[in-house]
Write a protein that holds these residues in place. Sequence first.
Motif, PDB file in Angstrom:
ATOM      1  N   ALA A 282     -49.195  45.528 -70.616  1.00 11.26           N
ATOM      2  CA  ALA A 282     -48.882  44.999 -69.500  1.00 11.26           C
ATOM      3  C   ALA A 282     -49.415  45.955 -68.430  1.00 11.26           C
ATOM      4  O   ALA A 282     -49.758  47.128 -68.538  1.00 11.26           O
ATOM      5  N   PRO A 283     -49.717  45.490 -67.397  1.00 25.85           N
ATOM      6  CA  PRO A 283     -50.063  46.094 -66.178  1.00 25.85           C
ATOM      7  C   PRO A 283     -48.882  47.492 -65.722  1.00 25.85           C
ATOM      8  O   PRO A 283     -47.668  47.223 -65.926  1.00 25.85           O
ATOM      9  N   PRO A 284     -49.291  48.574 -65.296  1.00 20.39           N
ATOM     10  CA  PRO A 284     -48.359  49.677 -65.104  1.00 20.39           C
ATOM     11  C   PRO A 284     -47.153  49.383 -64.084  1.00 20.39           C
ATOM     12  O   PRO A 284     -47.763  48.913 -63.200  1.00 20.39           O
ATOM     13  N   GLN A 285     -45.863  49.548 -64.527  1.00 11.63           N
ATOM     14  CA  GLN A 285     -45.321  49.348 -63.477  1.00 11.63           C
ATOM     15  C   GLN A 285     -44.831  50.355 -62.284  1.00 11.63           C
ATOM     16  O   GLN A 285     -44.826  50.232 -61.163  1.00 11.63           O
ATOM     17  N   PHE A 286     -45.470  51.657 -62.662  1.00 13.02           N
ATOM     18  CA  PHE A 286     -45.079  52.866 -61.749  1.00 13.02           C
ATOM     19  C   PHE A 286     -46.808  53.454 -61.901  1.00 13.02           C
ATOM     20  O   PHE A 286     -46.604  54.689 -62.483  1.00 13.02           O
ATOM     21  N   PRO A 287     -47.709  53.106 -61.340  1.00 18.42           N
ATOM     22  CA  PRO A 287     -49.005  53.841 -61.523  1.00 18.42           C
ATOM     23  C   PRO A 287     -48.723  55.252 -60.712  1.00 18.42           C
ATOM     24  O   PRO A 287     -48.407  55.344 -59.661  1.00 18.42           O
ATOM     25  N   VAL A 288     -49.179  56.171 -61.169  1.00 16.19           N
ATOM     26  CA  VAL A 288     -49.260  57.614 -60.851  1.00 16.19           C
ATOM     27  C   VAL A 288     -50.367  57.922 -60.067  1.00 16.19           C
ATOM     28  O   VAL A 288     -51.356  57.460 -60.141  1.00 16.19           O
ATOM     29  N   PRO A 289     -50.036  58.330 -58.629  1.00 19.29           N
ATOM     30  CA  PRO A 289     -51.109  58.513 -57.708  1.00 19.29           C
ATOM     31  C   PRO A 289     -52.158  59.443 -58.162  1.00 19.29           C
ATOM     32  O   PRO A 289     -51.852  60.266 -58.589  1.00 19.29           O
ATOM     33  N   ALA A 290     -53.457  59.081 -57.898  1.00 15.17           N
ATOM     34  CA  ALA A 290     -54.505  60.087 -58.217  1.00 15.17           C
ATOM     35  C   ALA A 290     -54.531  61.185 -57.392  1.00 15.17           C
ATOM     36  O   ALA A 290     -54.073  61.140 -56.092  1.00 15.17           O
ATOM     37  N   GLY A 291     -54.890  62.377 -57.803  1.00 18.59           N
ATOM     38  CA  GLY A 291     -54.868  63.604 -56.900  1.00 18.59           C
ATOM     39  C   GLY A 291     -53.644  64.162 -56.973  1.00 18.59           C
ATOM     40  O   GLY A 291     -53.503  65.154 -56.195  1.00 18.59           O
ATOM     41  N   SER A 292     -52.608  63.847 -57.894  1.00 17.96           N
ATOM     42  CA  SER A 292     -51.452  64.893 -57.749  1.00 17.96           C
ATOM     43  C   SER A 292     -51.334  65.847 -58.801  1.00 17.96           C
ATOM     44  O   SER A 292     -52.495  65.944 -59.444  1.00 17.96           O
ATOM     45  N   GLU A 293     -50.301  66.892 -58.734  1.00 15.88           N
ATOM     46  CA  GLU A 293     -50.485  67.888 -59.568  1.00 15.88           C
ATOM     47  C   GLU A 293     -49.311  67.561 -60.711  1.00 15.88           C
ATOM     48  O   GLU A 293     -48.313  67.096 -60.349  1.00 15.88           O
ATOM     49  N   VAL A 294     -49.680  68.013 -62.194  1.00 20.61           N
ATOM     50  CA  VAL A 294     -48.814  67.863 -63.226  1.00 20.61           C
ATOM     51  C   VAL A 294     -48.695  68.945 -63.790  1.00 20.61           C
ATOM     52  O   VAL A 294     -49.384  69.908 -63.805  1.00 20.61           O
ATOM     53  N   MET A 295     -47.703  69.133 -64.598  1.00 24.55           N
ATOM     54  CA  MET A 295     -47.211  70.270 -65.518  1.00 24.55           C
ATOM     55  C   MET A 295     -47.537  70.014 -66.814  1.00 24.55           C
ATOM     56  O   MET A 295     -47.341  68.695 -67.478  1.00 24.55           O
ATOM     57  N   ASP A 296     -48.159  70.677 -67.691  1.00 25.85           N
ATOM     58  CA  ASP A 296     -48.324  70.470 -69.019  1.00 25.85           C
ATOM     59  C   ASP A 296     -47.261  71.128 -69.903  1.00 25.85           C
ATOM     60  O   ASP A 296     -47.138  72.535 -69.925  1.00 25.85           O
ATOM     61  N   TYR A 297     -46.471  70.345 -70.349  1.00 26.34           N
ATOM     62  CA  TYR A 297     -45.368  70.741 -71.209  1.00 26.34           C
ATOM     63  C   TYR A 297     -45.353  70.872 -72.637  1.00 26.34           C
ATOM     64  O   TYR A 297     -44.698  71.291 -73.401  1.00 26.34           O
ATOM     65  N   TRP A 298     -46.608  70.465 -73.156  1.00 29.36           N
ATOM     66  CA  TRP A 298     -46.893  70.092 -74.494  1.00 29.36           C
ATOM     67  C   TRP A 298     -47.695  71.041 -75.364  1.00 29.36           C
ATOM     68  O   TRP A 298     -47.516  71.143 -76.485  1.00 29.36           O
ATOM     69  N   GLY A 299     -48.733  71.545 -74.611  1.00 34.16           N
ATOM     70  CA  GLY A 299     -49.654  72.210 -75.570  1.00 34.16           C
ATOM     71  C   GLY A 299     -50.549  71.232 -76.471  1.00 34.16           C
ATOM     72  O   GLY A 299     -51.045  70.434 -75.715  1.00 34.16           O
ATOM     73  N   PRO A 300     -50.912  71.600 -77.758  1.00 30.87           N
ATOM     74  CA  PRO A 300     -52.132  71.063 -77.904  1.00 30.87           C
ATOM     75  C   PRO A 300     -51.907  69.117 -78.118  1.00 30.87           C
ATOM     76  O   PRO A 300     -52.602  68.600 -78.091  1.00 30.87           O
ATOM     77  N   VAL A 301     -50.382  68.769 -78.652  1.00 30.57           N
ATOM     78  CA  VAL A 301     -50.143  67.651 -78.688  1.00 30.57           C
ATOM     79  C   VAL A 301     -49.649  66.999 -77.521  1.00 30.57           C
ATOM     80  O   VAL A 301     -48.588  67.405 -76.979  1.00 30.57           O
ATOM     81  N   LYS A 302     -50.282  65.990 -76.752  1.00 25.15           N
ATOM     82  CA  LYS A 302     -50.094  65.545 -75.432  1.00 25.15           C
ATOM     83  C   LYS A 302     -49.852  64.091 -75.461  1.00 25.15           C
ATOM     84  O   LYS A 302     -50.521  63.405 -76.429  1.00 25.15           O
ATOM     85  N   PRO A 303     -48.991  63.448 -74.445  1.00 26.00           N
ATOM     86  CA  PRO A 303     -49.087  61.933 -74.237  1.00 26.00           C
ATOM     87  C   PRO A 303     -50.705  61.524 -74.067  1.00 26.00           C
ATOM     88  O   PRO A 303     -51.518  62.364 -73.490  1.00 26.00           O
ATOM     89  N   PRO A 304     -50.886  60.342 -74.700  1.00 20.96           N
ATOM     90  CA  PRO A 304     -52.424  59.938 -74.607  1.00 20.96           C
ATOM     91  C   PRO A 304     -52.917  59.926 -73.145  1.00 20.96           C
ATOM     92  O   PRO A 304     -54.138  60.164 -72.899  1.00 20.96           O
ATOM     93  N   GLY A 305     -52.138  59.373 -72.274  1.00 25.71           N
ATOM     94  CA  GLY A 305     -52.638  59.202 -70.726  1.00 25.71           C
ATOM     95  C   GLY A 305     -52.770  60.575 -70.091  1.00 25.71           C
ATOM     96  O   GLY A 305     -53.480  60.620 -68.824  1.00 25.71           O
ATOM     97  N   PHE A 306     -52.422  61.683 -70.464  1.00 23.54           N
ATOM     98  CA  PHE A 306     -52.293  62.976 -69.761  1.00 23.54           C
ATOM     99  C   PHE A 306     -53.598  63.326 -69.503  1.00 23.54           C
ATOM    100  O   PHE A 306     -54.687  63.301 -70.447  1.00 23.54           O
ATOM    101  N   PRO A 307     -53.994  63.745 -68.394  1.00 20.81           N
ATOM    102  CA  PRO A 307     -53.112  64.224 -66.990  1.00 20.81           C
ATOM    103  C   PRO A 307     -53.087  63.123 -66.236  1.00 20.81           C
ATOM    104  O   PRO A 307     -52.572  63.531 -64.977  1.00 20.81           O
ATOM    105  N   TRP A 308     -53.293  61.759 -66.530  1.00 17.04           N
ATOM    106  CA  TRP A 308     -52.936  60.807 -65.619  1.00 17.04           C
ATOM    107  C   TRP A 308     -53.601  60.775 -64.174  1.00 17.04           C
ATOM    108  O   TRP A 308     -52.815  60.699 -63.077  1.00 17.04           O
TER     109      TRP A 308
END
Length: 256
Positions: free
Chosen positions: A131-157
């Motif tokens: 389905a289309p994303p309900q809450f698209p993350v705006p491009a150009g934002s700053e994100v934190m890497d909480y995960w190390g080697p295994v990350k969510p597939p869309g990281f860094p969005w």
Amino acid sequence: MRRLLVALAAMAAILAPALPAHARAGFWAVTELDPFPAQVRPDVPYTVGFWVLQHGTHPYEGPGGLDPIGLRLTGEDGTTLTFGGTPLPEPAHYATSVKVPAGRWRVQGLQGMFAPYEIGTLTVPGGLKAAPPQFPVPAGSEVMDYWGPVKPPGFPWKAASVIPNRLPAATSAQPAGATQPAGATQPVRATQPAQISAAVGDSSPWRQPYALVIVAMAAVAGTLLVQRAARAAVRRRPHDPPEREAREGEEVISAG
């Protein structure tokens, strides 16, 4: 009581602009699937991994935990299948086993206190149409890497920059007199997500802004209730009897 409600509403209106932007916008989360099977056959078990990300970019930071967590499939005839998620080692990462009959199924992510997230439509036999994303993350934002080697597939969005997950060096016990070889590096020790969150600032909406609102509203309510009780006590105070008012100013002579 009417004055109390008016005062509380005014206090909330004054303090609302001071809340963080994400708190004013409401609470929401996103369910992001790990790579899904390209072909799903009827009544065949599959293991599905997924992530539940608050505001689409980080693990849940509120009090307690999220329950229930899982995937919910709803058929065209109203049949509902629910598959509970099991936590994996990575923060916000879960897995579940699904076995789906033939048909078309609406797929949703169950996210505890957050509203269910629309993942897409699964056709069996066939595949998943996202389905289309309900809450698209705006491009150009700053994100934190909480995960190390295994990350969510869309990281860094589509983030413009990523804050690395800096892990503190561990100190290993060495015999007396031993020296560290030149150029050697200390092993790293995994840091809990709560420690990482504290280092970069807690963005949880359940923190100080809400505490300030509750304390201020409680203070206003307490003051108004005390004033109301005082006025009621004055109204209930008995009046002096008329005969006493008539005797005021008279001199009392007692015989010795």
